[in-house]
Design an enzyme around this catalytic site. Structure first.
Site, mmCIF file in Angstrom:
data_model
loop_
_atom_site.group_PDB
_atom_site.id
_atom_site.type_symbol
_atom_site.label_atom_id
_atom_site.label_comp_id
_atom_site.label_asym_id
_atom_site.label_seq_id
_atom_site.Cartn_x
_atom_site.Cartn_y
_atom_site.Cartn_z
ATOM 1 N N THR A 17 37.068 39.877 37.806
ATOM 2 C CA THR A 17 37.120 40.430 39.160
ATOM 3 C C THR A 17 36.604 41.872 39.120
ATOM 4 O OG1 THR A 17 39.364 41.370 39.059
ATOM 5 C CG2 THR A 17 39.174 39.023 39.590
ATOM 6 N N ALA A 19 33.562 42.691 39.529
ATOM 7 C CA ALA A 19 32.413 42.556 38.621
ATOM 8 C C ALA A 19 31.111 43.106 39.184
ATOM 9 C CB ALA A 19 32.217 41.079 38.263
ATOM 10 N N SER A 20 31.141 43.718 40.356
ATOM 11 C CA SER A 20 29.889 44.164 40.965
ATOM 12 C C SER A 20 29.467 45.561 40.532
ATOM 13 C CB SER A 20 30.005 44.120 42.493
ATOM 14 O OG SER A 20 31.082 44.927 42.935
ATOM 15 N N SER A 21 30.314 46.261 39.759
ATOM 16 C CA SER A 21 29.943 47.587 39.281
ATOM 17 C C SER A 21 30.895 48.021 38.173
ATOM 18 C CB SER A 21 29.974 48.626 40.419
ATOM 19 O OG SER A 21 31.301 48.831 40.865
ATOM 20 N N GLY A 22 30.569 49.142 37.538
ATOM 21 C CA GLY A 22 31.475 49.779 36.601
ATOM 22 C C GLY A 22 31.871 48.929 35.415
ATOM 23 N N ILE A 23 33.159 48.968 35.094
ATOM 24 C CA ILE A 23 33.691 48.254 33.929
ATOM 25 C C ILE A 23 33.464 46.755 34.058
ATOM 26 C CG2 ILE A 23 35.837 47.642 32.750
ATOM 27 C CD1 ILE A 23 36.822 50.501 33.421
ATOM 28 N N SER A 146 45.435 51.681 33.151
ATOM 29 C CA SER A 146 44.867 53.018 33.006
ATOM 30 C C SER A 146 45.792 53.832 32.108
ATOM 31 C CB SER A 146 44.747 53.693 34.383
ATOM 32 O OG SER A 146 44.467 55.074 34.263
ATOM 33 N N TYR A 159 47.242 56.035 43.293
ATOM 34 C CA TYR A 159 46.538 55.271 42.260
ATOM 35 C C TYR A 159 47.411 55.157 41.011
ATOM 36 C CZ TYR A 159 43.020 54.130 38.727
ATOM 37 O OH TYR A 159 42.321 53.537 37.685
#
Length: 353
Positions: A17, A19-23, A146, A159
């Site tokens: 999930t 999955a469209s950017s970053g990690i 995190s 966050y």
């Protein structure tokens, strides 16, 4: 306790999930290079379609579904599509997340709730869906928390709260699955500051042109490496980047002193005069421009592409062997140095005469 056998990556289908950017994107690409089939989930269909086309062009088995992880029915439909496309999955990675930078008293309640829907409820939804499916055949659930799962950061209070909640949920889920003998590995990944579009996608209520992650910044491919290791090896937790871990450690040992330090540097360390591209800013309630692993904003510090701390966690036996060898060499060197300084017996005898 059930025997947990995780397949090699080349034999796996991995659901990711966010999955469209970053990690998430870095993990999808790395998994595809390792020979795994990948199923990508995010809100941005345009970005997902482009990424899947890219992966298929490189010979990978890939597909996607558009879903908001905060909505259970959408994520269940995505999981069903993954089952239809690949006959099931072996690992499920809960990576979707976003943030709001701002003082807690000034944070609109709807933003606070929305943050929990994505960061916390997205993990709950994904984990429970995956657990139902993996009870039959075994596999891995990997939740991306995190370093702020351990130590809250001012101006990212909401966050931090979501990541504290993710850690508690992950620990409880692991215990419950172990108690019932389910053949499922549950891992929490705790990244430090990672150079991703996170800082562009975050909502900014600080009144500054932009926000940033406090340095040092690490390459998202390091987190992808940790996630894929957890897909194939049973691990409880993996921390990516010693920089953020040091703050957590300091907070546990010296909580009040850490408060003071973060109060002094927290605002300046998380703000910048660089303004994000408007098309990419604030994806809290709606998807924004995606498709990159790293931020398009210039990094505030040199990007760290390696982490000995991470390697030590991934290979503890080898690390222990190396440290023992270094210790033996150091002890031998000290002993030899001591012998060179000691007077010879004949010289000692001459001195006494």
């Amino acid at each position: 306790m059930a025997w947990i056998r995780l397949k090699p990556l080349s034999q796996q289908t991995i659901v990711i999930t966010g999955a469209s950017s970053g990690i998430g994107l870095a993990t999808a690409r790395a998994a595809a290079r390792a020979g795994a089939a990948v199923f990508l989930i995010a809100r941005n269909e345009e970005a997902l379609a482009h990424i899947v086309e890219e992966l298929r062009h490189r010979g990978a088995r890939a597909d996607y579904a558009v879903a908001d992880v905060g909505k259970l029915e959408e994520l269940e439909a995505a999981a069903k599509k993954a089952e239809e496309a690949f006959g099931g999955f072996d690992s499920w990675v809960n990576d979707a997340g976003t943030s709001v930078f701002g003082a807690l008293e000034k944070l609109p309640l709807e933003d606070h709730r929305r943050l929990f829907e994505t960061n916390y409820w997205g993990v709950v939804h994904g984990s429970t869906i995956a657990a139902r499916a993996l009870r039959r055949r075994g596999g891995a659930i990997i939740n991306v928390g995190s370093v702020l799962s351990d130590r809250a950061m001012m101006l990212q209070g909401a966050y931090s709260a979501t990541k504290h909640a993710v850690r508690a949920f992950t620990d409880a889920l692991r215990m419950e699955l172990e108690r019932e003998g389910a053949p499922i590995s549950v891992t929490l990944i705790k990244p430090s500051g990672i150079e991703t579009p996170f800082q562009e996608h975050a909502k900014n209520l600080l009144g500054t042109p932009g926000v940033r992650i406090p340095p040092p910044a690490y390459d998202p491919r390091l987190v992808a490496r940790a996630i894929l290791h957890a897909c194939a090896h049973r691990k409880r937790e993996i921390v990516v980047g010693f920089g953020g871990h040091a703050i957590s450690l300091m907070g546990n040992l010296f909580p009040r002193a850490t408060d003071r330090v973060l109060e002094a540097v927290g605002f300046s360390a998380q703000t910048t005069q660089k303004r994000p591209k408007p098309a990419r800013a604030d994806n809290l309630h709606e998807p924004r421009e995606d498709g990159t692993e790293k931020s398009l904003m210039r990094p505030v510090a040199p990007l760290r592409r390696t982490s000995l701390f991470l390697e030590a966690q991934l290979h503890p036996a080898l690390t222990a062997t190396v440290l023992a060898g270094l210790g033996a060499l150091a002890a031998g060197a000290l002993a030899a140095r001591g012998q060179r300084r000691m007077p010879a017996p004949r010289r000692l005898a001459q001195r006494w005469h």
